[in-house]
Design an enzyme around this catalytic site. Structure first.
Site, PDB file in Angstrom:
ATOM      1  N   GLU A 107      15.034  22.293  11.522  1.00  0.00           N
ATOM      2  CA  GLU A 107      16.262  22.746  12.179  1.00  0.00           C
ATOM      3  C   GLU A 107      16.440  22.064  13.534  1.00  0.00           C
ATOM      4  O   GLU A 107      17.544  21.654  13.904  1.00  0.00           O
ATOM      5  CB  GLU A 107      16.242  24.269  12.355  1.00  0.00           C
ATOM      6  CG  GLU A 107      16.187  25.052  11.049  1.00  0.00           C
ATOM      7  CD  GLU A 107      14.781  25.295  10.542  1.00  0.00           C
ATOM      8  OE1 GLU A 107      14.624  26.093   9.609  1.00  0.00           O
ATOM      9  OE2 GLU A 107      13.825  24.675  11.082  1.00  0.00           O
ATOM     10  N   CYS A 134       0.831  -1.212   0.000  1.00  0.00           N
ATOM     11  CA  CYS A 134       0.000   0.000   0.000  1.00  0.00           C
ATOM     12  C   CYS A 134       0.860   1.255   0.000  1.00  0.00           C
ATOM     13  O   CYS A 134       0.537   2.244  -0.666  1.00  0.00           O
ATOM     14  CB  CYS A 134      -0.934   0.004   1.208  1.00  0.00           C
ATOM     15  SG  CYS A 134      -2.319  -1.148   1.068  1.00  0.00           S
ATOM     16  N   CYS A 161      12.414  30.032  11.375  1.00  0.00           N
ATOM     17  CA  CYS A 161      11.498  30.881  12.131  1.00  0.00           C
ATOM     18  C   CYS A 161      12.274  31.514  13.292  1.00  0.00           C
ATOM     19  O   CYS A 161      13.398  31.098  13.593  1.00  0.00           O
ATOM     20  CB  CYS A 161      10.319  30.058  12.652  1.00  0.00           C
ATOM     21  SG  CYS A 161      10.755  28.872  13.945  1.00  0.00           S
ATOM     22  N   HIS A 202      10.485  21.537  14.128  1.00  0.00           N
ATOM     23  CA  HIS A 202      10.874  21.988  12.804  1.00  0.00           C
ATOM     24  C   HIS A 202      12.140  21.258  12.365  1.00  0.00           C
ATOM     25  O   HIS A 202      12.851  20.658  13.172  1.00  0.00           O
ATOM     26  CB  HIS A 202      11.100  23.495  12.802  1.00  0.00           C
ATOM     27  CG  HIS A 202       9.824  24.282  12.917  1.00  0.00           C
ATOM     28  ND1 HIS A 202       9.785  25.658  12.857  1.00  0.00           N
ATOM     29  CD2 HIS A 202       8.536  23.890  13.086  1.00  0.00           C
ATOM     30  CE1 HIS A 202       8.534  26.066  12.980  1.00  0.00           C
ATOM     31  NE2 HIS A 202       7.760  25.011  13.129  1.00  0.00           N
TER      32      HIS A 202
END
Length: 386
Positions: free
Chosen positions: A264, A112, A293, A262
């Site tokens: 990073e 799948c 960010c 994130h």
């Protein structure tokens, strides 16, 4: 294909949900996968609900003495395949962007996953999030690889938490007005599965697929729908100005309701736990789809301040919210701690394509506006850092 299988159900019974979605890490006797889906159409910043439903299918193909059962247990009757057949059969327009969420009792099997990977590659206008109640044979190396392959294909993979179960109960179960009641050790089971999946996905991927690179690294000035960051890295151990050890890989956002990790942060966690040594010098280069960010920029800046033996260069395809002062200050803090922050140019995209993409020896194909956007972003970054 049997139309009774291909068409979705609206809801399931309460006992069916409790029996099949129990999040016990090791559970026997559940030979079916239940898949609750939600399809939304992205329109601007809004997500409009398009359809919901439920599919059921066998976990793995089996040989049955009864011919009718044998037909049912074929691979194409797995819940994931039933969904893909139904979704693609609707002849949906290619210019619409779809956000698909699956709530599944078991994570998908390898056959799948191969089909899902192909589907995502052929439909760059579709994003897929898979929330699994349980992990199938997660101690087996091949099944852990299945989860990595899904992650690498761009699907978001996570463990169902309380909010997910309550949402399924409300929207996919004939609950007769009764609230969702978690079972014994519900929280402990979630924590165990969450840790397991996080450990499986914490290590870097080798590369990404071409459609992911073209979508996420396109250097648009306004990049709608790119809601996650991808980070390609090279890391060299240097002695006497010469590289003695090299490693490279790819990180992407982890879908983690607790940390929202994130790319990073994923790199720093892996690097600090598995690589970093105080008596070794490192040359690290990042190629990122988005600039960091403010929170990630601050963490990276603090890391560089504590580890003078690490030299970091960041090439970014796009600047995230470059007009926002917090984002500007984050980039400045990186520069002040010695990181070299640059905009990706044509040669950098080619380098990424060769080193971090499953390209099958196909050449990188630049998009319209690459050079113009590069010059505009480069000028904007220079203004921020001056």
């Amino acid at each position: 294909m049997n139309p009774q299988i291909r068409n979705p159900m609206e809801r399931m019974y309460r006992d069916t949900f409790y029996d099949n979605f129990e999040n016990e890490p090791i559970l026997y006797g559940r030979s079916y996968t239940w898949l609750c889906y939600e399809v939304k159409i992205k329109r601007g910043r809004s997500n409009l609900l398009w359809d919901t439903g439920v599919f059921r299918g066998p976990v793995l193909p089996k040989r049955q003495s009864n011919h009718r059962q044998e037909v049912y247990f074929r691979f194409e009757n797995h819940a994931e395949m039933c969904f893909l057949s139904w979704f693609c059969g609707n002849r949906l327009p290619a210019n619409r962007r779809f956000q698909i969420t699956w709530f599944v009792s078991w994570n998908p099997c390898l056959p799948c996953v191969v089909k899902v990977t192909k589907f995502l590659a052929e439909h760059p206008n579709v994003t897929l999030t898979i929330s699994a109640a349980r992990l199938y044979y997660y101690r087996d190396r091949d099944w852990r690889w299945v989860l990595l392959r899904l992650h690498k294909a761009g699907a978001r993979v996570k463990i169902m938490d309380y909010e997910d179960f309550a949402y399924c109960w409300e929207n996919f179960v004939c609950n007769e007005g009764q609230p969702f009641m978690p079972w014994y050790k519900f929280d402990d089971n979630y924590a165990s599965l969450h840790r397991t999946l996080k450990e499986i996905l914490r290590n870097p991927m080798e590369a990404m697929y071409p459609h992911i690179f073209y979508f996420h690294f396109k250097n648009l000035l306004k990049a709608c729908g790119r809601n996650e960051s991808w980070l390609c890295f090279t890391m060299e151990v240097t002695k006497h100005h010469s590289a003695v050890f090299r490693k490279r890989g790819v990180f992407r956002n982890q879908v983690d309701p607790e940390t929202h990790c994130h790319a990073e942060r994923c790199f720093l966690s892996w690097f600090c736990d598995d690589i970093l040594s105080p008596n070794t010098n490192y040359e690290v280069t990042w190629y990122t789809s988005w600039s960091p960010c403010p929170e990630c920029a601050g963490e990276v800046a603090e890391f560089l301040a504590r580890h003078s033996n690490v030299n970091l260069t960041i090439f970014t395809a796009r600047l995230c919210y470059f007009w926002d002062t917090d984002y500007q200050e984050g980039l400045c803090s990186l520069s002040q701690e010695g990181a070299s922050v640059k905009i990706m140019g044509y040669k950098d995209f080619v380098s990424c394509w060769k080193n971090f993409v499953y390209s099958d020896d196909e050449p990188f194909k630049p998009w319209k506006g690459l050079q113009t956007n590069f010059r505009l972003l480069k000028r904007r970054l220079r203004e921020i850092l001056q």
